[in-house]
Scaffold this motif. Structure first.
Motif, PDB file in Angstrom:
ATOM      1  N   PHE B  11     -46.150 -32.066   2.466  1.00 54.58           N
ATOM      2  CA  PHE B  11     -45.928 -30.637   2.621  1.00 54.58           C
ATOM      3  C   PHE B  11     -44.447 -30.330   2.440  1.00 54.58           C
ATOM      4  O   PHE B  11     -43.601 -31.171   2.725  1.00 54.58           O
ATOM      5  CB  PHE B  11     -46.386 -30.169   4.006  1.00 54.58           C
ATOM      6  CG  PHE B  11     -47.885 -30.217   4.163  1.00 54.58           C
ATOM      7  CD1 PHE B  11     -48.688 -29.257   3.576  1.00 54.58           C
ATOM      8  CD2 PHE B  11     -48.480 -31.239   4.889  1.00 54.58           C
ATOM      9  CE1 PHE B  11     -50.062 -29.299   3.724  1.00 54.58           C
ATOM     10  CE2 PHE B  11     -49.856 -31.287   5.032  1.00 54.58           C
ATOM     11  CZ  PHE B  11     -50.652 -30.314   4.446  1.00 54.58           C
ATOM     12  N   ASN B  12     -44.157 -29.135   1.992  1.00 53.56           N
ATOM     13  CA  ASN B  12     -42.772 -28.682   1.797  1.00 53.56           C
ATOM     14  C   ASN B  12     -41.958 -29.670   0.983  1.00 53.56           C
ATOM     15  O   ASN B  12     -40.844 -30.011   1.348  1.00 53.56           O
ATOM     16  CB  ASN B  12     -42.079 -28.446   3.149  1.00 53.56           C
ATOM     17  CG  ASN B  12     -42.889 -27.542   4.043  1.00 53.56           C
ATOM     18  OD1 ASN B  12     -43.374 -26.504   3.587  1.00 53.56           O
ATOM     19  ND2 ASN B  12     -43.068 -27.939   5.294  1.00 53.56           N
ATOM     20  N   LYS B  19     -42.680 -33.332   4.591  1.00 52.27           N
ATOM     21  CA  LYS B  19     -43.471 -34.138   5.522  1.00 52.27           C
ATOM     22  C   LYS B  19     -44.574 -34.845   4.746  1.00 52.27           C
ATOM     23  O   LYS B  19     -45.401 -34.197   4.113  1.00 52.27           O
ATOM     24  CB  LYS B  19     -44.075 -33.215   6.593  1.00 52.27           C
ATOM     25  CG  LYS B  19     -45.072 -33.871   7.500  1.00 52.27           C
ATOM     26  CD  LYS B  19     -44.418 -34.757   8.518  1.00 52.27           C
ATOM     27  CE  LYS B  19     -45.399 -35.791   9.030  1.00 52.27           C
ATOM     28  NZ  LYS B  19     -44.793 -36.799   9.900  1.00 52.27           N
ATOM     29  N   ASN B  41     -51.355 -36.945  17.152  1.00 52.06           N
ATOM     30  CA  ASN B  41     -51.016 -35.670  16.533  1.00 52.06           C
ATOM     31  C   ASN B  41     -50.204 -35.913  15.271  1.00 52.06           C
ATOM     32  O   ASN B  41     -49.270 -36.708  15.277  1.00 52.06           O
ATOM     33  CB  ASN B  41     -50.180 -34.820  17.494  1.00 52.06           C
ATOM     34  CG  ASN B  41     -51.000 -34.343  18.667  1.00 52.06           C
ATOM     35  OD1 ASN B  41     -50.714 -34.674  19.800  1.00 52.06           O
ATOM     36  ND2 ASN B  41     -52.038 -33.601  18.369  1.00 52.06           N
ATOM     37  N   GLY B  42     -50.589 -35.218  14.217  1.00 54.83           N
ATOM     38  CA  GLY B  42     -49.839 -35.343  12.971  1.00 54.83           C
ATOM     39  C   GLY B  42     -50.135 -36.611  12.202  1.00 54.83           C
ATOM     40  O   GLY B  42     -49.419 -36.954  11.260  1.00 54.83           O
ATOM     41  N   ALA B  43     -51.202 -37.323  12.590  1.00 56.20           N
ATOM     42  CA  ALA B  43     -51.536 -38.572  11.895  1.00 56.20           C
ATOM     43  C   ALA B  43     -52.045 -38.304  10.479  1.00 56.20           C
ATOM     44  O   ALA B  43     -51.998 -39.187   9.624  1.00 56.20           O
ATOM     45  CB  ALA B  43     -52.582 -39.348  12.693  1.00 56.20           C
ATOM     46  N   LYS B  45     -55.186 -36.543   9.992  1.00 54.98           N
ATOM     47  CA  LYS B  45     -56.647 -36.447  10.010  1.00 54.98           C
ATOM     48  C   LYS B  45     -57.124 -35.138   9.372  1.00 54.98           C
ATOM     49  O   LYS B  45     -57.980 -35.154   8.497  1.00 54.98           O
ATOM     50  CB  LYS B  45     -57.151 -36.522  11.461  1.00 54.98           C
ATOM     51  CG  LYS B  45     -56.631 -37.727  12.237  1.00 54.98           C
ATOM     52  CD  LYS B  45     -57.145 -37.752  13.653  1.00 54.98           C
ATOM     53  CE  LYS B  45     -56.642 -36.613  14.540  1.00 54.98           C
ATOM     54  NZ  LYS B  45     -55.192 -36.649  14.830  1.00 54.98           N
ATOM     55  N   SER B  46     -56.550 -34.035   9.834  1.00 56.84           N
ATOM     56  CA  SER B  46     -56.977 -32.746   9.270  1.00 56.84           C
ATOM     57  C   SER B  46     -56.617 -32.670   7.793  1.00 56.84           C
ATOM     58  O   SER B  46     -57.380 -32.132   6.986  1.00 56.84           O
ATOM     59  CB  SER B  46     -56.305 -31.591  10.014  1.00 56.84           C
ATOM     60  OG  SER B  46     -56.706 -31.581  11.352  1.00 56.84           O
ATOM     61  N   THR B  47     -55.452 -33.191   7.455  1.00 55.70           N
ATOM     62  CA  THR B  47     -55.028 -33.159   6.053  1.00 55.70           C
ATOM     63  C   THR B  47     -56.014 -33.922   5.174  1.00 55.70           C
ATOM     64  O   THR B  47     -56.364 -33.472   4.082  1.00 55.70           O
ATOM     65  CB  THR B  47     -53.615 -33.734   5.909  1.00 55.70           C
ATOM     66  OG1 THR B  47     -52.747 -33.070   6.825  1.00 55.70           O
ATOM     67  CG2 THR B  47     -53.086 -33.549   4.505  1.00 55.70           C
ATOM     68  N   GLU B 174     -62.474 -31.944  14.841  1.00 48.38           N
ATOM     69  CA  GLU B 174     -62.332 -31.608  16.269  1.00 48.38           C
ATOM     70  C   GLU B 174     -63.162 -30.373  16.610  1.00 48.38           C
ATOM     71  O   GLU B 174     -62.665 -29.441  17.235  1.00 48.38           O
ATOM     72  CB  GLU B 174     -60.867 -31.345  16.603  1.00 48.38           C
ATOM     73  CG  GLU B 174     -59.996 -32.567  16.430  1.00 48.38           C
ATOM     74  CD  GLU B 174     -58.639 -32.382  17.105  1.00 48.38           C
ATOM     75  OE1 GLU B 174     -58.643 -32.094  18.317  1.00 48.38           O
ATOM     76  OE2 GLU B 174     -57.614 -32.511  16.429  1.00 48.38           O
ATOM     77  N   HIS B 207     -60.374 -36.249  19.378  1.00 44.81           N
ATOM     78  CA  HIS B 207     -59.252 -36.771  20.146  1.00 44.81           C
ATOM     79  C   HIS B 207     -59.743 -37.567  21.345  1.00 44.81           C
ATOM     80  O   HIS B 207     -58.960 -38.088  22.115  1.00 44.81           O
ATOM     81  CB  HIS B 207     -58.355 -35.630  20.635  1.00 44.81           C
ATOM     82  CG  HIS B 207     -57.156 -35.461  19.780  1.00 44.81           C
ATOM     83  ND1 HIS B 207     -56.955 -34.349  19.002  1.00 44.81           N
ATOM     84  CD2 HIS B 207     -56.105 -36.268  19.540  1.00 44.81           C
ATOM     85  CE1 HIS B 207     -55.833 -34.472  18.340  1.00 44.81           C
ATOM     86  NE2 HIS B 207     -55.294 -35.623  18.646  1.00 44.81           N
TER      87      HIS B 207
END
Ligand SMILES: Nc1ncnc2c1ncn2[C@@H]1O[C@H](COP(=O)(O)OP(=O)(O)OP(=O)(O)O)[C@@H](O)[C@H]1O
Ligand SMILES: [Mg+2]
Lengths: 299, 265
Positions: B11-12, B19, B41-43, B45-47, B174, B207
């Motif tokens: 990202f960015n 990131k 968090n931020g691993a 997964k959602s991405t 989640e 989680h």
């Protein structure tokens, strides 16, 4: 007085077609589309120029409808493909339409005085000018209400409604939200231009300035309709659009009758819309504050 | 079924805020796999799920669903393969439309929207039956606005919508995190029921380590955009929360000591 009310009602019915268009963008797609201010003139310009050029008034009116849909298409492409915010996309198209409308008319206005229009068929039968507006404006807008009611009940119409509510969900269901926005904006501006064509024929001229403030008139009418008839079944909501457009015109006619100068009219309308739009927010804030006070009292 | 190859997503890019969310992750999921996905968090997964769903394109790498390369396919064009439920109960449904209208939208996932009436009579009967199975009393509220439902009811409905038209792959991010524990349990059981019923292939981000162990036949642990643990079958069945913690520490190091992963529920 009777004459004033009659003229207000008939004008309201001609404008209700525009308000239905505004309903599609503002209520269904959930965007404020300023293209309206240009596409109402586009419809008027196309219809008046064609009628003056000897074309059949009904054909000219239909042509105006399609011209409006193209204006909507332009805004939609700016918004969905070029990612320009909806408000700005509408302003850009509206601005461009100013020049387009001048080109269509070849001047700042076109007169069609004493040339037959779509209303002539009725006045030839011996009915008055206003009666002709009411008959034709009323039946066109009623027909449109039923057409919109049917359309938004179809698979495609349902997908457009959902797009205005939750684009994430709509994409997850395999629907192209860009296409839905495009269709919605085309329908909306087609209706607005159709309204412009009818208005131009009723007043016997088209003028490049006649769109000024039309979006606010549209919103005011929507709000009046919603306040009076509430948010009930979809069909009732659509009918309340016509009702709102008519009542708005009656209100305007009455305040003018009571001595408001025409120049103050736009200020009056803007203030009315502001109040109506902010009432839900303010009443919620007041309630919240009252709630906080109660909570404090218990502590 | 799903084949992800060397997926990279940042990202960015080119800014100081750059990131790297997915760092060349590769993954093969077989038909019928029910994979639970955990990670801090931020691993990423959602991405990962969002890349599979086409919410945004990866920088590089390949995504195949049933041998079809969908890497560059738009989100709406690959929706025909996917059922999705999101963390936010508001995200999966159209609040201002009725329950039956929402179901009808989902029932036509991946088909052309025509000018046919949006809900046919025979559909309504089927919706009623399926809603009755949820045991939430929704079968009598077909024409209620979805906005009036509770978060749990909305998630259950979204789950039903995601599986109404059997997807090749079910993506759950989640989807019970915003619910109270009891409702979460109900929705999770429902999830498992649907997955078993239609032998669905599913990726479920959670989680909650206990749920990650309890559900599914395979467990994936992500860290810094990579899959660091991947256990399946019997090896997964014998795992316990403590084993997971150890695996996690070994692969991710000390930095995770304060992570929310440590909270087993
Ligand atoms: N749209 C975005 N724009 C910028 N950065 C993003 C975006 N989405 C995710 N990121 C970043 O990418 C990284 C991975 O995020 P991701 O949401 O995939 O993590 P996650 O494993 O789902 O975490 P969580 O458990 O908190 O949901 C994070 O550092 C996050 O800040
Ligand atoms: Mg996440």
């Amino acid at each position: 007085m009777g004459q004033i009310l009659l003229s207000a009602v008939s004008l309201g019915l001609l404008w209700s077609v525009l308000v239905l268009g505004v309903y599609v963008t503002y209520k269904v797609l959930d965007i404020a589309d300023l293209t309206v201010e240009g596409s109402i003139v586009l419809g008027a310009a196309v219809a008046a120029s064609m009628i003056r050029g000897g074309h059949n008034p009904a054909a000219a009116t239909i042509a105006a409808f399609f011209a409006g849909s193209i204006a909507g298409l332009v805004t939609a492409v700016l918004h969905t493909k070029l990612k320009i915010p909806a408000l700005l996309a509408g302003i850009l198209t509206m601005t461009a339409l100013w020049s387009v409308n001048l080109r269509v008319m070849n001047s700042a206005n076109v007169s069609i005085l004493r040339i037959p229009t779509v209303f002539t068929a009725f006045t030839n039968l011996g009915v008055s000018k206003y009666a002709a507006w009411i008959i034709l404006g009323g039946s066109v807008s009623l027909l449109l209400v039923f057409a919109l009611y049917w359309f938004f009940g179809t698979e495609l119409g349902g997908a457009i409604r959902a797009t205005g509510i939750n684009k994430n969900m709509v994409r997850a269901q395999g629907i192209n939200t860009d296409t839905m926005m495009i269709i919605g904006l085309m329908i909306s501006n087609a209706l607005v231009a159709l309204s412009g064509a009818l208005i131009a024929q009723s007043q016997s001229f088209a003028d490049v300035q006649m769109g000024m403030g039309s979006i606010v008139i549209g919103l005011a009418s929507l709000i009046v309709g919603e306040v009076l008839l509430g948010r009930r079944f979809f069909l009732v909501r659509l009918l309340s659009v016509i009702f709102g457009a008519v009542v708005y015109r009656v209100i305007i006619a009455l305040v003018m009758e009571f001595g408001m100068v025409p120049n103050d009219l736009k200020l009056f309308t803007a203030i009315t819309v502001t109040v109506a739009l902010s009432v839900p927010y303010i009443s919620a804030a007041v309630k919240q504050r009252a709630g906080a006070r109660d909570g404090g009292g218990h502590a | 079924m799903l084949k992800v190859t060397k997926l990279i997503k940042s990202f960015n890019r080119g800014t100081p805020n750059e990131k790297l969310a997915l760092d060349g992750i590769s993954l093969v999921i077989r038909p019928g796999d029910f994979v639970t996905v955990i990670g801090g968090n931020g691993a990423g997964k959602s991405t990962l799920l969002n890349c599979v769903a086409g919410v945004f394109p990866p920088d590089s790498g390949k995504i195949l669903i049933d041998d079809a390369d969908v890497t560059r396919l738009s989100e709406h064009n690959r929706a025909k393969y996917l059922g999705r439920v999101f963390q936010d109960p508001m995200m999966g449904t159209a609040a201002d439309m009725t329950i039956e209208e929402n179901l009808a939208l989902a029932n036509r996932r991946g088909t052309r929207r025509t000018l046919r009436w949006q809900i046919q009579a025979d559909e309504r009967k089927r919706y009623k039956e399926m809603l009755a199975e949820l045991n939430l009393g929704l079968e009598d509220r077909l024409t209620s606005r979805v906005g009036l439902l509770s978060g749990g009811q909305r998630q259950a409905l979204t789950l039903l919508m995601a599986t109404l038209r059997v997807p090749k792959l079910l993506l759950l991010d989640e989807h019970t995190a915003a619910l109270d524990p009891k409702t979460a349990e109900t929705v999770l059981d429902l999830t498992e029921k649907y997955i078993k019923q239609s032998a669905l292939t599913a990726l479920m981000v959670t989680h909650n380590m206990r749920n990650a162990l309890r559900y599914g036949n395979r467990l994936l642990m992500m860290h810094n955009g990579r899959a660091v643990v991947d256990v399946a079958g019997e090896a997964k069945q014998i795992l316990e929360v403590n084993d997971l913690m150890r695996l996690f520490e070994r692969s991710a190091g000390e930095e995770l000591a304060s992570d929310r992963m440590l909270l087993a529920d």
